[in-house]
Enzyme design. Structure first.
Site, PDB file in Angstrom:
ATOM      1  N   GLY A  17      -1.451  -7.765  -3.506  1.00 33.53           N
ATOM      2  CA  GLY A  17      -1.679  -8.518  -2.279  1.00 33.53           C
ATOM      3  C   GLY A  17      -0.736  -9.674  -2.030  1.00 33.53           C
ATOM      4  O   GLY A  17      -1.114 -10.637  -1.361  1.00 33.53           O
ATOM      5  N   ASN A  19       1.786  -9.690  -0.061  1.00 29.61           N
ATOM      6  CA  ASN A  19       2.009  -9.758   1.390  1.00 29.61           C
ATOM      7  C   ASN A  19       0.805 -10.355   2.099  1.00 29.61           C
ATOM      8  O   ASN A  19       0.946 -11.128   3.046  1.00 29.61           O
ATOM      9  CB  ASN A  19       2.324  -8.366   1.949  1.00 29.61           C
ATOM     10  CG  ASN A  19       3.777  -7.991   1.738  1.00 29.61           C
ATOM     11  OD1 ASN A  19       4.658  -8.481   2.437  1.00 29.61           O
ATOM     12  ND2 ASN A  19       4.034  -7.171   0.732  1.00 29.61           N
ATOM     13  N   MET A  97      -2.620   2.221  -0.484  1.00 32.73           N
ATOM     14  CA  MET A  97      -1.993   3.411  -1.072  1.00 32.73           C
ATOM     15  C   MET A  97      -2.631   4.721  -0.614  1.00 32.73           C
ATOM     16  O   MET A  97      -2.620   5.703  -1.350  1.00 32.73           O
ATOM     17  CB  MET A  97      -2.041   3.305  -2.610  1.00 32.73           C
ATOM     18  CG  MET A  97      -1.303   2.103  -3.165  1.00 32.73           C
ATOM     19  SD  MET A  97       0.436   2.053  -2.633  1.00 32.73           S
ATOM     20  CE  MET A  97       1.117   3.295  -3.727  1.00 32.73           C
ATOM     21  N   ASN A 114       2.489  -1.130   9.006  1.00 32.34           N
ATOM     22  CA  ASN A 114       2.686  -1.066   7.554  1.00 32.34           C
ATOM     23  C   ASN A 114       4.023  -1.706   7.214  1.00 32.34           C
ATOM     24  O   ASN A 114       4.930  -1.740   8.038  1.00 32.34           O
ATOM     25  CB  ASN A 114       2.687   0.406   7.113  1.00 32.34           C
ATOM     26  CG  ASN A 114       2.847   0.548   5.611  1.00 32.34           C
ATOM     27  OD1 ASN A 114       2.200  -0.176   4.836  1.00 32.34           O
ATOM     28  ND2 ASN A 114       3.710   1.458   5.169  1.00 32.34           N
ATOM     29  N   HIS A 116       7.127  -1.487   4.289  1.00 32.23           N
ATOM     30  CA  HIS A 116       7.636  -0.575   3.251  1.00 32.23           C
ATOM     31  C   HIS A 116       8.932  -1.149   2.677  1.00 32.23           C
ATOM     32  O   HIS A 116       9.781  -1.631   3.434  1.00 32.23           O
ATOM     33  CB  HIS A 116       7.888   0.809   3.876  1.00 32.23           C
ATOM     34  CG  HIS A 116       8.394   1.788   2.881  1.00 32.23           C
ATOM     35  ND1 HIS A 116       7.593   2.357   1.907  1.00 32.23           N
ATOM     36  CD2 HIS A 116       9.648   2.282   2.658  1.00 32.23           C
ATOM     37  CE1 HIS A 116       8.315   3.168   1.165  1.00 32.23           C
ATOM     38  NE2 HIS A 116       9.565   3.142   1.591  1.00 32.23           N
TER      39      HIS A 116
HETATM   40  C1  GRF Z   1       4.987  -3.884  -0.881  1.00 30.96           C
HETATM   41  O1  GRF Z   1       6.189  -3.796  -1.569  1.00 30.96           O
HETATM   42  C2  GRF Z   1       5.004  -3.058   0.366  1.00 30.96           C
HETATM   43  O2  GRF Z   1       6.284  -2.895   0.875  1.00 30.96           O
HETATM   44  C3  GRF Z   1       4.445  -1.731  -0.085  1.00 30.96           C
HETATM   45  O3  GRF Z   1       3.493  -2.048  -1.060  1.00 30.96           O
HETATM   46  C4  GRF Z   1       3.834  -3.276  -1.673  1.00 30.96           C
HETATM   47  C5  GRF Z   1       2.616  -4.143  -1.650  1.00 30.96           C
HETATM   48  O4  GRF Z   1       2.827  -5.298  -2.384  1.00 30.96           O
HETATM   49  N1  GRF Z   1       3.889  -0.994   1.013  1.00 30.96           N
HETATM   50  P1  GRF Z   1       1.762  -6.469  -2.367  1.00 30.96           P
HETATM   51  O5  GRF Z   1       0.446  -5.867  -2.833  1.00 30.96           O
HETATM   52  O6  GRF Z   1       1.697  -6.994  -0.986  1.00 30.96           O
HETATM   53  O7  GRF Z   1       2.302  -7.450  -3.344  1.00 30.96           O
END
Ligand code: GRF
Length: 209
Positions: A17, A19, A97, A114, A116
């Site tokens: 998490g 992000n 996921m 999303n 990526h």
């Molecule tokens: C990120 O690298 C994003 O690009 C991908 O999953 C990862 C999630 O990371 N979809 P976090 O859980 O936000 O640290």
């Protein structure tokens, strides 16, 4: 004075998490006009749920059912209900996921985004930074896109580039990409929130370039 309405968002994630933290911190600082209504995870002990608690955001574990890469259809309906009940207008996938299907895509058309860790359409799928390294790329980055039924696919909304250095390892490259993700994702949500006037019609109006 015109009162700006905060964009109600829901965040879905399966993992650490980071992000989600970046988004919640930008909101807390007053720099992002959004309101985190709900954080949902398909993983019971995912750190993203602890993070929601730390920020005082409503959160829920959603038992995903018997599939590995998607939610059981009834569970996906349940997710739609939870997000609707919370008044969510924009759904933000942050390391979620599982591939979403019709219940969610129909309920939130052009309102699910999303992030990526590659310059899509290059390197969809898992560990995209390793794929970029392995392919001998000199530049990679991160992408925010609308979500559709395919993995890491859908209209691209914004990208940031990261140079791949000669001595980069998978870890060092991933770390630099994540720094940029934490800037890009809140910036994109801010673009949505600028056009939000309190109704869902306005949320999906991403300017076509
Ligand atoms: C990120 O690298 C994003 O690009 C991908 O999953 C990862 C999630 O990371 N979809 P976090 O859980 O936000 O640290």
């Amino acid at each position: 004075m015109i009162q700006m309405k905060h964009l109600p968002i829901g965040i879905l994630g399966s993992g650490k998490g980071s992000n989600c933290r970046a988004i919640l911190e930008r909101i807390r600082s007053g720099d992002l006009s959004a309101e985190p209504r709900l954080v949902v995870s398909d993983v019971l002990d995912a750190p993203i749920l602890d993070m929601a608690r730390e920020f005082g955001v409503a959160n829920a574990y959603l038992p995903p059912g018997r599939f590995r890469t998607r939610l059981e259809p009834e569970v996906e309906e349940q997710l739609v209900q939870m997000l609707h009940d919370a008044g969510v207008e924009l759904v933000v996938l942050a390391g979620f996921m599982r591939v979403l299907h019709e219940p969610m895509l129909k309920a939130f058309p052009r309102r699910i985004i999303n992030i990526h860790p590659s310059l899509l359409p290059k390197f969809p799928g898992l560990e995209a930074w390793k794929q970029a390294l392995g392919a001998g790329e000199t530049v990679t980055g991160c992408t925010v896109h609308y979500v559709d039924e395919q993995i890491d696919h859908g209209k691209i909304l914004a990208q940031k580039e990261v140079k791949i250095l000669p001595n980069d390892t998978a870890e060092s490259l991933h770390a630099r990409i994540q720094v940029l993700e934490h800037e890009l994702y809140p910036d994109v949500i801010a673009e949505f929130s600028k056009r939000y006037g309190g109704s869902s019609q306005q949320v999906g109006s991403w300017p076509d370039k």
